[in-house]
Design an enzyme around this catalytic site. Sequence first.
Site, PDB file in Angstrom:
ATOM      1  N   TYR A   1      79.833 100.407  -4.418  1.00  0.00           N
ATOM      2  CA  TYR A   1      80.729 101.612  -3.901  1.00  0.00           C
ATOM      3  C   TYR A   1      80.187 103.025  -4.889  1.00  0.00           C
ATOM      4  O   TYR A   1      79.932 103.938  -4.153  1.00  0.00           O
ATOM      5  CB  TYR A   1      82.020 101.484  -4.246  1.00  0.00           C
ATOM      6  CG  TYR A   1      82.854 100.670  -2.968  1.00  0.00           C
ATOM      7  CD1 TYR A   1      82.347  99.509  -2.463  1.00  0.00           C
ATOM      8  CD2 TYR A   1      83.894 101.456  -2.201  1.00  0.00           C
ATOM      9  CE1 TYR A   1      83.232  99.081  -1.342  1.00  0.00           C
ATOM     10  CE2 TYR A   1      84.541 100.692  -1.344  1.00  0.00           C
ATOM     11  CZ  TYR A   1      84.127  99.676  -0.809  1.00  0.00           C
ATOM     12  OH  TYR A   1      84.659  99.151   0.257  1.00  0.00           O
TER      13      TYR A   1
ATOM     14  N   HIS B   1      83.711 102.630   6.526  1.00  0.00           N
ATOM     15  CA  HIS B   1      84.984 103.552   6.462  1.00  0.00           C
ATOM     16  C   HIS B   1      84.438 104.951   6.568  1.00  0.00           C
ATOM     17  O   HIS B   1      85.049 106.037   5.901  1.00  0.00           O
ATOM     18  CB  HIS B   1      85.349 103.585   4.745  1.00  0.00           C
ATOM     19  CG  HIS B   1      85.815 102.159   4.671  1.00  0.00           C
ATOM     20  ND1 HIS B   1      87.268 101.795   4.791  1.00  0.00           N
ATOM     21  CD2 HIS B   1      85.467 101.127   3.919  1.00  0.00           C
ATOM     22  CE1 HIS B   1      87.480 100.490   4.596  1.00  0.00           C
ATOM     23  NE2 HIS B   1      86.317  99.973   3.960  1.00  0.00           N
TER      24      HIS B   1
ATOM     25  N   ASN C   1      92.532  97.797   1.673  1.00  0.00           N
ATOM     26  CA  ASN C   1      92.932  98.181   2.903  1.00  0.00           C
ATOM     27  C   ASN C   1      94.160  97.820   3.301  1.00  0.00           C
ATOM     28  O   ASN C   1      95.024  97.269   2.337  1.00  0.00           O
ATOM     29  CB  ASN C   1      91.931  97.616   3.841  1.00  0.00           C
ATOM     30  CG  ASN C   1      91.904  95.799   3.697  1.00  0.00           C
ATOM     31  OD1 ASN C   1      93.121  95.249   3.679  1.00  0.00           O
ATOM     32  ND2 ASN C   1      90.798  95.189   3.755  1.00  0.00           N
TER      33      ASN C   1
END
Length: 520
Positions: A350, A62, A140
Amino acid sequence: MDKKSKDNHGKETMTNQQGHPVTDNQNVRTVGNRGPTTLENYDFIEKISHFDREKIPERIVHARGTGAYGYFQSYGTVNGEPISNYTRAKVFTNTETQTPVFLRFSTVVHGKHSPETLRDPRGFAIKFYTEDGNWDLVGNNLKIFFIRDPLKFPDMIHAFRPDPVTNVQNLERMFDFISESPEAMHMVTFVFSPWGIPATYRHMQGSGVHTYKWVNHEGKAVLVKYHWEPVQGIKNLTQKEANKIQGENFNHATQDLYEAIENGDYPEWELYVQIMEDGEHPELDFDPLDATKLWYKDDYPWHKVGKLVLNRNPENFHAEVEQSAFGTGVLVDGLDFSDDKMLQGRTYSYSDTQRYRVGANYLQLPVNKPHKNVVTNQTGGMMDFRQDYGDFKNPHVDYEPSTIAGLKEAKNAGVEHEPYVEGRLQRQPISRENNFGQAGETYRRLNDWEKDDLINNLVSALLGCHKDIQDKMLDMFYKCDKDYGARVEKGLKSGMESKEEMMEDAMHDAEEMGHPSDPY
C-alpha cells in the site's frame, strides 16, 4: 504583497501559473488568422502541458471512491474495563479529545468512473490524525477476504478484471481462479448475495478485516478485530434493484453521501472490537489470523469502544479524495501487527503504490499530512517543499546520531512488545485451512430472500463458464452445504435449458429483421 487583480465588474482577472496576466484565453498566436501556429505560444504550451498531466495514475485497486472528514470519539472502556488495560494508544485512552479523521469509501476491482452499483466489496479506509501521528485503518465493508496469501493477490485482481484482449468483463475468468482457490468460497458467498451490493456508503458496515494487536503499557498484547456498525442501519441491494439504480444514476452512492453531509444529516458509525488472547488457539478449527475467516460473536463478543461521525465534505475532490493515501502499516504506539500473511503483504504494497501514484512526498499533501509536527531527516524527492527539517541550518546536521546537533530519538511510551518467533523458513499453507466450514455457515445464516438472490446471481454468472469450471464450483458449493450445492446445480440445469431456447428465439428474430438505414 499578494494583491488580487480585478476587472471593472469586480471579477478576479486570470493569470497563468507564473502569475502572468492572461489577456486572451480564446486564441493561440498564429501567422495570420488561419495559421500556422507558432512554437512560442507560452500560455498555450503551459496550459496544455499541465492539462496533459492533470490526472494522476488511478489506483490499481479501489480506483472508484469518495470521501469525507469527521471525527472519532473513544468511549475509553472495553466491556466495563478501562481500555488502557488493553492498549496504550492515545486515540483510545484519551476520551477528552475528538480525533479528526478522513474516511474514503470505494469499490475494488473496476476503474474510476465505473458504476457504484457493481457487485464488488467496498473499501472502508480511515485516516486518524492522532496526537501521536497518523493511524490508517484500511479495510472493507465485509469482514473477510478472498485469499490468505499475498503472493496470490496480483493474480486474483487480474482474474477479476476485464479480459486483457477484449476488455470485456468475463466472469469465467473469475470463477476459473476461484475454482482453484477454495479459500475464496466464503467471500464468494457474501459477494454474490445482497451483501455484495451495499445500498449506499452510509448504510454499510466497515471492518479492519485483518487481525491486529493491541499493546498496553506493560508490553502485553492481545489480538483484535475492528468492526464499524452504521447507526443509520444496514441496507443492501438485490441485483434487480441495483440494475434499476444503475440505469438512472451510476454515481448514486457518492451523491447520497455528499448530499447527506451538506444537509446536516451526518452519518455515524460505532466502533466495536473483538478481543482474543494472543496465541495460535489450537482449540479452534481455523487459524485466528486467517483473513478468510470470521470470529463469531457467540465465541468472541463485540465490545463497543467509540463512535465516528462524518460532518464535512471535501472542497476539492482531486486534492483531497483522489490524492488521499492509506497504508495498513501506518500504526501508532499501542497498536501493532499480527502475523497475518495478507496484512504483512499489504503493509509493503500500500505505501509503495502511493509513492508511485502520488509521489515520494505524498505525505506532505494536506489530506495525508499528520496534524502533529513532523521532524525528520528524510528530505528531497520530487515536489519536496518543506522548510522545517530538523536542525539543518545551524549547524548543518541532517543525520543521527550526532554529537554536534540534530534530532534525538524519542523515548518509548511503554514497554516494547516482543513476541517470540522461532521456526523454519517455509513456503507452506497454514495448517488449519477449513475452506468450506464458515462459507456453509454463512449460507445457512442468510435470510431466505438473500439465499434466493445469491443462487440467482451465482447461476447467472456460472452459465457463461465452461462445464469443467461449473463442475469444480458445484463440488465446492456442496462441500460448503448440501442445500447450497443442490440449489446451484438445479439452477444451472434449468438455466442451460432456457439458454438453448433463448438462442433459438434470437436466431428466428434475426431472420425477420431488415437491414438498418444508411444515413450517409
